[in-house]
Design an enzyme around this catalytic site. Structure first.
Site, short mmCIF file in Angstrom:
data_model
loop_
_atom_site.label_atom_id
_atom_site.label_comp_id
_atom_site.label_asym_id
_atom_site.label_seq_id
_atom_site.Cartn_x
_atom_site.Cartn_y
_atom_site.Cartn_z
N ILE A 198 48.53 -8.97 86.33
CA ILE A 198 49.27 -9.94 85.52
C ILE A 198 49.48 -11.20 86.34
CG2 ILE A 198 51.31 -10.27 84.08
CD1 ILE A 198 51.71 -7.19 84.26
N SER A 230 51.53 -6.60 89.06
CA SER A 230 51.80 -8.02 89.19
C SER A 230 50.87 -8.64 90.21
CB SER A 230 53.25 -8.26 89.62
OG SER A 230 53.43 -7.94 90.98
N ASP A 231 50.61 -9.93 90.05
CA ASP A 231 50.04 -10.68 91.15
C ASP A 231 51.05 -10.66 92.29
OD1 ASP A 231 48.42 -12.27 92.73
OD2 ASP A 231 48.01 -13.74 91.16
N TRP A 232 50.60 -11.03 93.48
CA TRP A 232 51.45 -10.89 94.67
C TRP A 232 52.66 -11.84 94.57
CZ3 TRP A 232 48.27 -7.44 94.19
CH2 TRP A 232 47.91 -6.52 95.17
N ALA A 234 54.54 -12.08 91.96
CA ALA A 234 54.68 -12.61 90.61
C ALA A 234 55.80 -11.93 89.83
CB ALA A 234 53.37 -12.46 89.83
#
Length: 835
Positions: A198, A230-232, A234
């Site tokens: 995401i 999640s993206d890092w 995010a």
């Protein structure tokens, strides 16, 4: 260590054995690249690594070298699903060398604007091409038991303020559905990735990690049942992100989950059944990748089959943009002298910057590859040309001397609580990077370190010393302070992806060619209040000798004038196209355009080789050069791949996956006035003012395109005939066309099928849309019938914003393949949802 399914059973089945705290622990990472293990019941961690352009290990900087594949723009230009499947298999082998179970990619965000910093890491401006090629990579990876994790869902197509900007579209706008979500929808039609990432941004004011579309679209409409991570950094919330459907917060240690989530559940704000759902998704990812589980040390293995695959992908993705008077392929026998010009001939850009970049196993110099392919290498004369550096390079090892008399640098670490250094290192790279842990003996807020060497310039002159630092520093030359600064604002994002924001430089006179003592003293970075990301401590000592670009152009013109053919290697590097920031324009860096134009004026024949991920402005010299080869960022076998095309060992077959426009302005680029994020009263905002008029879908594309979407020349020729459109039934159409190789050499042809809408469509629709393609190999004189099957509802529908459904209107639809046209009829209207 490898565990088979029979040995461990199902990890999801272990859910009932876990305590609430253990289930909560599964929902966030343990460190930067791993999920959390539960040793008590035999649940290991999952290692997730970047990327499909080069599978690297767990180190952000200076990790174990790996096989560097071409950039994704090159993948897009292959138009070859079968090759992308083989690529996925090859990437899985690389992941296993790094003991990784998941590869973070492919990136299938859309090329909305030619200034997108991360476009090189994406495939195309077209969602169907992006989704189908991405799906082939997913299937190849997962065939080998390694998870793919396509990204970034969704509308994360620019880098400036990517963590914060709000895309002012609803999840049910035509732009969101027909362009940006469509790439993921197409991917999910043809593959089932074990995980999806995401994005950072907001959509319609809501962060994607807590957005209703995770349930409404991914889960309910598209029936995606795998892990959402999640993206890092995010993840922005505890309760909201868990309830919305974000299964895994990355990286770890947890910021918004962990103890905070455990307390939230105990207070009754999140039901434990939701925790079970999220934990089951993470455990499911373990089940899906159990056959690739390993905990061995990361290693590098040069595999000839991997190198052959890299060369094959690069060769098929290279696009021949111009070939006036059949200058190419080059016949070196008839050329008594060849001039080679440009930094990229000896320092080629093989990949873009950011998480997609990694240390290569080796680097091929195109200049040496060309010489090795010639019977008489002495016929080649080389000159460097103009500088393209955006950053001052690190001090070269060969010009340095450490205290022990060997080439290198001394690093001394000091604790404020001790006298003398707590550690001394001799290193071959003038850099220190401490991201997630300090060396023993140091404590946050109570240390500093020094990098020192004896630097000998190649010649006397006004040279440049520079540093890239995260904290306050002092720079000394022969014990004289020449540059200093207090700490300035530096984020983890800057540290990882925006090194030019960390750079400070000074011009220094070096009147003699002798060793100069250079020392950088850097204080520890003090984290800002509320900064929950790791505190980066980094420094790099840099040096660049005086360069005279005007003289460099004069030298290039002189070499070209005395040669029969000139090959210019030019373009951008990872310093310009990278994760973390966007481009300001379409220009080539530095004075390359001026050099190319001057050289072309002096040269009998001029071949230009371009290294870039995004389209560049060629207007200043496109009419002056005879041939243009688009190499993209071609990976560690790029030197040979480009040489193969120049000399005709490979017949170029790449086709552009993104429109190359004549220039960057409001007339030529639909997103010109709304890219990238703008600061408004509501924060940073991205407006899709062009709607679905992205790339070739824009109504004026034929007039403004320098090289259109799908364009690419060949050394042979192809003709199309006998286009037949058969309506198999009410739902399906078959298009068959005969393709013949009418030229002098064998080669690939990409058959592209476009659909045109009915004349009486109720909404504006693009004049044509790609709905099918195939790539075929044809010997000289050979012909083949190519069949492309279409599902009508996929080929003919648009997103109806009023009903929030796909709508296929009745009417006569056109089919365009090459220079041929046909049509078919949709008898009745259809409203539908789903993948």
């Amino acid at each position: 260590m490898t565990n088979s399914k029979s040995e461990i059973g199902s990890y999801v089945a272990k859910l009932e054995e876990l305590t609430l705290a253990e289930k909560v622990s599964l929902l966030s990472g343990s460190d930067f690249m791993r999920t959390t293990s539960v040793p008590r019941v035999g649940i290991p961690s999952i290692k997730l690594v970047d990327s499909i352009n080069g599978v690297k290990g767990s180190e952000v900087h200076a990790g174990v070298p790996t096989a560097i594949f071409p950039s994704s723009t090159c993948y897009g230009s292959t138009w070859n699903r079968d090759l992308m499947h083989k690529l996925g298999v090859g990437l899985a082998a690389q992941a296993k060398l790094k003991s990784a179970q998941a590869v973070l990619g492919p990136t299938i965000n859309i090329h909305r604007d030619p200034r997108g910093g991360r476009n090189f890491e994406c495939f195309s401006e077209d969602p169907l091409l992006s989704g189908q090629l991405g799906a082939a990579i997913v299937n190849g990876l997962q065939q080998e038991g390694v998870s793919s994790c396509p990204k970034h869902f969704v509308c994360n197509d620019s880098e400036f303020q990517r963590r914060w900007y709000n895309v002012t579209e609803t999840q049910n706008s035509r732009a969101a559905r027909e362009i940006y979500m469509a790439a993921f929808q197409e991917l999910l039609r043809h593959s089932s990735p074990f995980a999806l990432m995401i994005s950072y941004n907001k959509l319609d004011g809501i962060y994607t990690t807590e957005h209703p579309f995770l349930k409404d679209i991914l889960r309910d409409e598209w029936h995606y049942s795998k892990c959402l991570l999640s993206d890092w950094y995010a993840t922005r919330s505890c309760e909201q992100s868990v309830k919305a459907g974000t299964d895994l917060e990355m990286p770890g240690p947890s910021v918004f989950r962990g103890k905070r989530l455990l307390e939230t559940v105990k207070k009754g704000l999140v039901d434990e059944s939701i925790i079970d759902e999220r934990a089951a998704a993470v455990l499911g990812l373990l089940d899906d990748t159990r056959d690739s589980y390993a905990d061995a040390p990361e290693k590098v293995v040069e595999d000839p089959s991997a190198n052959e695959l890299i060369r094959k992908v690069a060769s098929e993705g290279i696009v021949l943009l111009k070939n006036q008077n059949d200058v190419l392929p080059l016949n070196p026998v008839g050329q008594s002298k060849l001039a080679v010009i440009g930094m990229h001939a000896v320092q080629p850009a093989i990949c873009g910057g950011g998480s997609a970049s990694a240390a290569p196993q080796y680097l091929q110099q195109p200049l040496e590859c060309l010489k090795e392919s010639l019977s008489d290498p002495s016929q080649v004369t080389y000159t460097l040309g103009v500088s393209v550096n955006r950053l001052v390079p690190p001090v070269p090892l060969v010009q340095s001397r450490a205290d022990n008399g060997e080439p290198g640098f001394d690093v001394r670490y000091y604790s404020l609580d001790h006298k003398g250094p707590v550690a001394v290192d001799h290193v071959r790279n003038p850099a220190v990077n401490m991201v997630r842990q300090l060396i023993p003996g140091l404590e946050e807020g109570k240390f500093y370190f020094e990098i020192s060497t004896k630097l000998t310039p190649k010649f006397a002159g006004e040279h440049v010393l520079a540093v890239r630092v995260t904290g306050a520093f002092e720079l000394f030359l022969d014990d004289e302070l020449v540059l200093s600064s207090p700490q300035y604002e530096v984020s983890m994002e800057n540290f990882l992806f925006e090194p030019f924001l960390l750079e400070r430089r000074v011009q220094v006179p070096m009147r003699e060619v002798r060793p100069y003592a250079v020392k950088l003293v850097m204080q520890n970075r003090i984290a800002a209040p509320g900064d929950y990301e790791p505190n980066p401590h980094g420094a790099c000592l840099c040096f660049q000798e005086f360069t005279d670009d005007e003289q460099a152009i004069a030298d290039a013109v002189s070499v070209a004038a005395s040669s029969d053919t000139t090959i210019i290697y030019a373009g951008r590097t990872s310093e310009y196209e990278s994760e973390g920031y966007d481009l300001a324009d379409m220009a080539l860096p530095g004075l390359q355009a001026s050099m190319i134009k001057a050289v072309a004026a002096a040269s009998k024949r001029t071949v230009l080789v371009l290294y870039c991920g995004n389209p560049v402005d060629l207007s200043e010299f496109v009419d002056d050069v005879d041939a243009i080869i688009l190499a993209h960022y071609p990976g560690q076998e790029g030197g040979r791949a480009v040489t193969d095309v120049i000399l005709g060992e490979v017949n170029p077959s790449g086709k552009l996956a993104t429109t190359w426009r004549k220039k960057l302005d409001e007339q030529h680029v639909p997103s010109f006035n709304s890219f990238s994020a703008r600061l408004t009263d509501e924060g940073y905002t991205v407006d899709y003012t062009e709607g679905i008029k992205v790339g070739y879908r824009a109504p004026n594309t034929a007039e403004v395109a320098l090289f259109p979407f799908g364009f690419g020349l060949s050394y042979t020729s192809f003709t199309y005939s006998n286009l037949n459109i058969d309506e198999v039934d009410d739902s399906n159409v078959s298009a068959r066309v005969t393709v013949e190789n009418t030229g002098d050499g064998a080669g690939y042809e990409v058959v592209q099928l476009y659909i045109t809408p009915p004349a009486d469509s109720s909404v504006w629709r693009p004049a044509r849309e790609l709905k099918g393609f195939d790539k075929v190999w044809l010997e000289v004189g050979e012909s083949k019938q190519v069949e492309i099957e279409l599902v009508k509802k996929y080929a003919c529908s648009f997103w109806d914003e009023s009903s929030c459904k796909w709508k296929m209107e009745s009417g006569v639809y056109g089919v365009v393949v090459g220079d041929l046209a046909g049509q078919f009829t949709v008898a009745s209207e259809l409203m539908w949802t789903g993948v």
